[in-house]
Design a protein around this motif. Structure first.
Motif, short mmCIF file in Angstrom:
data_model
loop_
_atom_site.label_atom_id
_atom_site.label_comp_id
_atom_site.label_asym_id
_atom_site.label_seq_id
_atom_site.Cartn_x
_atom_site.Cartn_y
_atom_site.Cartn_z
N TYR A 3 0.83 -1.20 0.00
CA TYR A 3 0.00 0.00 0.00
C TYR A 3 0.86 1.25 0.00
O TYR A 3 1.92 1.30 0.59
N GLU A 4 0.39 2.23 -0.75
CA GLU A 4 1.03 3.54 -0.78
C GLU A 4 0.00 4.54 -0.28
O GLU A 4 -1.14 4.54 -0.74
N PRO A 5 0.36 5.39 0.65
CA PRO A 5 -0.63 6.30 1.24
C PRO A 5 -1.30 7.22 0.23
O PRO A 5 -2.44 7.61 0.41
N ASP A 6 -0.60 7.57 -0.87
CA ASP A 6 -1.16 8.51 -1.83
C ASP A 6 -1.91 7.85 -2.99
O ASP A 6 -2.36 8.54 -3.91
N THR A 7 -2.07 6.54 -2.96
CA THR A 7 -2.81 5.86 -4.02
C THR A 7 -4.29 6.21 -3.91
O THR A 7 -4.88 6.10 -2.84
N ILE A 28 -19.65 -7.81 4.45
CA ILE A 28 -20.11 -6.54 5.00
C ILE A 28 -19.00 -5.49 4.92
O ILE A 28 -19.25 -4.34 4.58
N VAL A 29 -17.78 -5.92 5.21
CA VAL A 29 -16.64 -4.99 5.17
C VAL A 29 -16.44 -4.48 3.74
O VAL A 29 -16.25 -3.27 3.52
N GLN A 30 -16.50 -5.37 2.75
CA GLN A 30 -16.31 -4.96 1.36
C GLN A 30 -17.43 -4.03 0.91
O GLN A 30 -17.19 -3.03 0.23
N ARG A 31 -18.68 -4.34 1.28
CA ARG A 31 -19.80 -3.48 0.88
C ARG A 31 -19.67 -2.09 1.51
O ARG A 31 -19.91 -1.07 0.87
N ARG A 32 -19.29 -2.05 2.79
CA ARG A 32 -19.12 -0.76 3.46
C ARG A 32 -18.01 0.06 2.80
O ARG A 32 -18.13 1.26 2.59
N MET A 33 -16.92 -0.64 2.44
CA MET A 33 -15.82 0.04 1.76
C MET A 33 -16.25 0.57 0.40
O MET A 33 -15.90 1.67 0.00
N LEU A 34 -17.03 -0.23 -0.32
CA LEU A 34 -17.53 0.17 -1.63
C LEU A 34 -18.42 1.40 -1.51
O LEU A 34 -18.38 2.30 -2.35
N GLN A 35 -19.21 1.47 -0.46
CA GLN A 35 -20.06 2.64 -0.24
C GLN A 35 -19.23 3.89 0.04
O GLN A 35 -19.54 4.98 -0.42
N GLN A 36 -18.14 3.73 0.79
CA GLN A 36 -17.28 4.87 1.11
C GLN A 36 -16.54 5.41 -0.11
O GLN A 36 -16.14 6.56 -0.13
N LEU A 37 -16.38 4.56 -1.12
CA LEU A 37 -15.61 4.96 -2.30
C LEU A 37 -16.47 5.59 -3.39
O LEU A 37 -16.08 5.60 -4.55
N GLY A 38 -17.61 6.16 -3.03
CA GLY A 38 -18.41 6.89 -4.00
C GLY A 38 -17.64 8.09 -4.54
O GLY A 38 -17.83 8.50 -5.69
N ARG A 39 -16.79 8.62 -3.73
CA ARG A 39 -15.87 9.70 -4.14
C ARG A 39 -14.46 9.17 -3.95
O ARG A 39 -14.16 8.56 -2.93
N PRO A 40 -13.58 9.35 -4.92
CA PRO A 40 -12.21 8.82 -4.78
C PRO A 40 -11.51 9.33 -3.52
O PRO A 40 -11.63 10.50 -3.16
N ARG A 41 -10.83 8.42 -2.86
CA ARG A 41 -10.11 8.76 -1.63
C ARG A 41 -8.73 8.11 -1.67
O ARG A 41 -8.53 7.10 -2.31
N THR A 42 -7.81 8.71 -0.95
CA THR A 42 -6.47 8.13 -0.87
C THR A 42 -6.49 6.98 0.13
O THR A 42 -7.39 6.88 0.98
N PHE A 43 -5.49 6.13 0.01
CA PHE A 43 -5.38 5.00 0.93
C PHE A 43 -5.23 5.50 2.36
O PHE A 43 -5.81 4.92 3.29
N THR A 45 -6.47 8.19 3.72
CA THR A 45 -7.77 8.62 4.21
C THR A 45 -8.63 7.42 4.57
O THR A 45 -9.30 7.40 5.61
N LEU A 46 -8.62 6.40 3.71
CA LEU A 46 -9.39 5.19 4.00
C LEU A 46 -8.89 4.50 5.26
O LEU A 46 -9.68 4.03 6.08
N ALA A 47 -7.57 4.45 5.43
CA ALA A 47 -6.99 3.81 6.61
C ALA A 47 -7.35 4.58 7.88
O ALA A 47 -7.59 3.97 8.92
N PRO A 55 -2.73 -3.74 6.20
CA PRO A 55 -2.68 -4.91 5.30
C PRO A 55 -4.06 -5.52 5.02
O PRO A 55 -4.35 -5.92 3.91
N LYS A 56 -4.93 -5.56 6.03
CA LYS A 56 -6.28 -6.10 5.84
C LYS A 56 -7.09 -5.18 4.93
O LYS A 56 -7.82 -5.64 4.05
N LEU A 57 -6.95 -3.88 5.12
CA LEU A 57 -7.64 -2.91 4.27
C LEU A 57 -7.18 -3.06 2.83
O LEU A 57 -8.00 -3.08 1.90
N GLU A 58 -5.88 -3.20 2.65
CA GLU A 58 -5.34 -3.38 1.30
C GLU A 58 -5.88 -4.66 0.68
O GLU A 58 -6.25 -4.69 -0.50
N HIS A 59 -5.94 -5.73 1.45
CA HIS A 59 -6.44 -7.01 0.95
C HIS A 59 -7.89 -6.86 0.45
O HIS A 59 -8.23 -7.35 -0.62
#
Length: 124
Positions: A3-7, A28-43, A45-47, A55-59
């Protein structure tokens, strides 16, 4: 892929469709993440917003990218990508130990038949 923080990570058109009509059987985790990505975000910010470790987030993000529900754009590149390339160091697998010698199966049958025949010869 490390993972790169600026990706930048964002939802694709298929991801938008998945949000409106669930079909992929996401966790549930993947669906929640997909909902958060309606607007592009950096890694980074997501972390910061996620309870998952990096590592789990990246996976989870890589799994969504493999299903082409999200895309990512690394710093310094001009095009987003949906198919992640895993950049892992080459692992040196230890050589497999040699298997012990086993006689071929017909030889085993012949030995058993010989033993039974010899036993019957002795008994009769």
């Amino acid at each position: 892929m490390y993972y790169e923080p600026d990706t930048l990570w964002g939802r694709t058109v298929a991801g938008d469709h998945e949000i409106s009509v669930p079909r992929s059987g996401l966790s549930i985790v993947q669906r929640r993440m997909l909902q958060q990505l309606g607007r592009p975000r950096t890694f980074a910010t997501l972390a910061a917003r996620s309870r998952l470790d990096a590592p789990k987030l990246e996976h989870e993000l890589v799994r969504l990218a493999q299903m082409q529900l999200v895309a990512f754009q690394r710093p310094g590149t001009s095009q987003p990508r949906t198919a992640p390339r895993i950049d892992l160091p080459l692992l040196q697998m230890p050589p497999r130990p040699p298997r012990p010698w086993q006689p071929p199966l017909p030889v085993c049958f012949a030995a058993v038949a010989f033993g039974i025949g010899l036993t019957l010869l002795i008994l009769f």
